[in-house]
Structures are given as C-alpha cells and as structure tokens.
Design a protein around this motif. Structure first.
Motif, PDB file in Angstrom:
ATOM      1  N   THR A  27      -0.142   5.538  54.198  1.00  0.00           N
ATOM      2  CA  THR A  27      -1.474   6.002  54.573  1.00  0.00           C
ATOM      3  C   THR A  27      -2.457   4.841  54.567  1.00  0.00           C
ATOM      4  O   THR A  27      -2.175   3.758  54.025  1.00  0.00           O
ATOM      5  N   TYR A  43      -9.775   1.505  58.456  1.00  0.00           N
ATOM      6  CA  TYR A  43      -9.561   2.319  59.653  1.00  0.00           C
ATOM      7  C   TYR A  43      -9.856   1.523  60.932  1.00  0.00           C
ATOM      8  O   TYR A  43      -9.140   1.651  61.936  1.00  0.00           O
ATOM      9  N   SER A  57       1.282   5.551  64.746  1.00  0.00           N
ATOM     10  CA  SER A  57       0.748   6.484  63.755  1.00  0.00           C
ATOM     11  C   SER A  57       1.415   7.845  63.888  1.00  0.00           C
ATOM     12  O   SER A  57       1.836   8.248  64.984  1.00  0.00           O
ATOM     13  N   GLN A  58       1.488   8.520  62.775  1.00  0.00           N
ATOM     14  CA  GLN A  58       2.030   9.878  62.735  1.00  0.00           C
ATOM     15  C   GLN A  58       0.850  10.818  62.583  1.00  0.00           C
ATOM     16  O   GLN A  58       0.375  11.101  61.482  1.00  0.00           O
ATOM     17  N   THR A  59       0.353  11.285  63.694  1.00  0.00           N
ATOM     18  CA  THR A  59      -0.896  12.055  63.687  1.00  0.00           C
ATOM     19  C   THR A  59      -0.727  13.448  63.097  1.00  0.00           C
ATOM     20  O   THR A  59      -1.692  14.075  62.668  1.00  0.00           O
ATOM     21  N   ALA A  60       0.507  13.949  63.077  1.00  0.00           N
ATOM     22  CA  ALA A  60       0.711  15.319  62.599  1.00  0.00           C
ATOM     23  C   ALA A  60       0.632  15.418  61.084  1.00  0.00           C
ATOM     24  O   ALA A  60       0.422  16.510  60.533  1.00  0.00           O
ATOM     25  N   SER A  61       0.823  14.311  60.404  1.00  0.00           N
ATOM     26  CA  SER A  61       0.815  14.351  58.939  1.00  0.00           C
ATOM     27  C   SER A  61      -0.616  14.327  58.405  1.00  0.00           C
ATOM     28  O   SER A  61      -1.521  13.821  59.050  1.00  0.00           O
ATOM     29  N   ARG A  62      -0.799  14.881  57.237  1.00  0.00           N
ATOM     30  CA  ARG A  62      -2.079  14.850  56.563  1.00  0.00           C
ATOM     31  C   ARG A  62      -1.864  14.389  55.126  1.00  0.00           C
ATOM     32  O   ARG A  62      -1.182  15.082  54.366  1.00  0.00           O
ATOM     33  N   PRO A  63      -2.366  13.217  54.723  1.00  0.00           N
ATOM     34  CA  PRO A  63      -3.147  12.288  55.559  1.00  0.00           C
ATOM     35  C   PRO A  63      -2.266  11.563  56.579  1.00  0.00           C
ATOM     36  O   PRO A  63      -1.055  11.496  56.431  1.00  0.00           O
ATOM     37  N   LYS A  64      -2.945  11.034  57.580  1.00  0.00           N
ATOM     38  CA  LYS A  64      -2.259  10.315  58.664  1.00  0.00           C
ATOM     39  C   LYS A  64      -1.516   9.095  58.121  1.00  0.00           C
ATOM     40  O   LYS A  64      -2.021   8.386  57.263  1.00  0.00           O
ATOM     41  N   LYS A  65      -0.299   8.852  58.661  1.00  0.00           N
ATOM     42  CA  LYS A  65       0.485   7.707  58.230  1.00  0.00           C
ATOM     43  C   LYS A  65       0.673   6.702  59.371  1.00  0.00           C
ATOM     44  O   LYS A  65       0.658   7.083  60.546  1.00  0.00           O
TER      45      LYS A  65
END
Length: 268
Positions: A27, A43, A57-65
């Motif tokens: 993250t 950022y 980036s892995q936009t689907a994850s929260r938080p973004k990775k």
C-alpha cells in the motif's frame, strides 16, 4: 554511479520504485515507510510512476496496492521515453535552425579582400569542408588528395560527402587532378567515389599533367590554397582561404585554360 535519476526520475520516485522492487505488492502507506518518501508526497509519486508505466495498481483492493514492473521492462520504458524526448528536442532545434536560416542573410562583401588560414592536417580539412559547404553556384577542386598526414581514404570520403551535398543543392562541381591521384586511392574506394559523384549531371572531372598546385575555387569568389610543408616533407602545412576579386579572377582564368586541355576522367 548511474542512477534512475539519470533516466528522468526524481529522488522520491527513484526511492519509491526501488522500495517496491523489494517489498512486492504494498500500500501507499507501507511504501511511504519503506522508502522514506513523506506520506504527503507518496500518492503524487505513485501517480507519476504509473504515468511512466513503472508500477501497476490493484484498484479493487482496499486500501489500494501497488507493484513494480520488472526492472528490465522499467528500464526499457524509461530509455524509450528518453529517446522520444531527445528526438523531439532534436526536431525542435532543427525547426529553429530552419527558421533562422530564412531570417539570417549575409551581405555581399566580395569586393572586400579578406583572408584566413588554418595550420595542421585536421584544421586544414575542417576549413576546406566549411568553405565547400558555403558554395552556392560553383566549386572547382584542383590538385592532389587531402593532407597526407590524414588517412587518405577517410579524408577523401569526407570531402566527397561534402561535394555530394553541394551537388544535391545544385552547385556545379569541377574536379581537375593530377593523373596519378587515382592510383593513390584503393581501387574499391576510387570506384565508389567515381560512382557517387558521376551520378550527378552537374559534376565533371578531368586529369592533367600540368596540375602542380592544390586549391579549391568557391563560387569564383574565394580560393583555398594548400600550403606545402616548408621543409619539403610530403605533407600539407596548412591552407590559406583568400577572398580577393582580382586574384580569384586570375585563378579562374588559369583553371579554364588547364581545363580546356585536360582529359575527361572515365570509370576506374
């Protein structure tokens, strides 16, 4: 030591990318700690690295990775970006030169005698190439090959390159040489030079037994005269470039007389 900054990254971007290579998917907060990039900047740094296509980036994850692309891929992309940047800059400079070429114009000072000189083989050749490049209407080359201290094939090739450029812009080129000049050049190079120049209708060449001085006549306005070594060595000491209407007219007349009696050069 080479660094990513040499390829255009900022210090923060370089630190973040190196850290991502070590941490793997992580993250922004974790990367800030690992790379010592302030949280207030991380950022922006990651967005910039994504623009460079150095991270995904892995936009689907929260938080973004985020994860770094492979080093070879990253370096290739940075190199490609640098090449495109340099090509764009080179084109920009070419456009500037083209625009300035239309703006700048030298006055006609033919009636004002002026001379300059160069000493040494490389300086002599550079002055000659400069004056050939300045020709607008006519170039006469008479005499022997370039300075003997230079590699004869390389030096002659540079002269031929400049003559070809002159021919392509419509300059009439006449070459009058001593007969054994062609015997001094390697056969392959001799043939190549003949083929390159003789392809142009505004080029002509002749040889004569009476050629004893090496000079170049440019636009019937200036003469480059080779100065032999004062101690009689088989080498060129320097060259004098002279702009003098009276002297140039005498040289042009003498050349025309020699040319009329000379023998056309055929294929080697």
């Amino acid at each position: 030591m080479a660094s990513l900054r040499d390829l255009g990254l900022s210090e923060y971007e370089a630190r973040a990318f190196r850290s991502l290579l070590s941490t793997g998917p992580t993250t922004a907060k974790e990367l800030s700690r690992a790379s010592d990039v302030p949280m207030g900047r991380i950022y922006d740094v990651l967005n910039s690295l994504e623009t460079y296509r150095l991270v995904r980036s892995q936009t689907a994850s929260r938080p973004k990775k985020y994860v770094a692309v492979e080093p070879e891929t990253a370096l290739d992309r940075l190199l490609d970006d640098k090449k495109e940047e340099l090509e764009a800059k080179a084109q920009q400079y070419e456009d500037i030169v083209s625009e300035l070429g239309d703006q700048l114009e030298a006055g006609d000072h033919v009636d004002e005698p002026f001379w300059t000189a160069a000493v040494g083989p490389e300086e002599t050749l550079n002055l000659l190439l400069e004056r050939l490049a300045a020709a607008d209407d006519r170039i006469v080359v008479a005499g022997s090959p370039p300075a003997q201290q230079l590699d004869i094939v390389e030096a002659t090739e540079r002269v031929v390159d400049e003559l070809v450029r002159a021919l392509e812009r419509g300059v009439e080129v006449s070459l009058l040489v001593e007969r054994d000049l062609f015997e001094r050049l390697p056969e392959g190079a001799n043939r190549a030079y003949y083929q390159r120049l003789s392809a142009y209708e505004n080029y002509s060449a002749r040889y004569s037994e009476r050629v004893s001085t090496t000079f170049e006549l440019i636009d019937d306005a200036e003469v480059c005269i080779e100065v032999p070594h004062p101690l009689g060595r088989d080498e060129t000491f320097g060259v004098v470039d002279l702009k003098d209407p009276s002297f140039t007219a005498d040289v042009s007349e003498a050349f025309d007389d020699h040319w009329a009696e000379a023998t056309p050069v055929g294929p080697p």
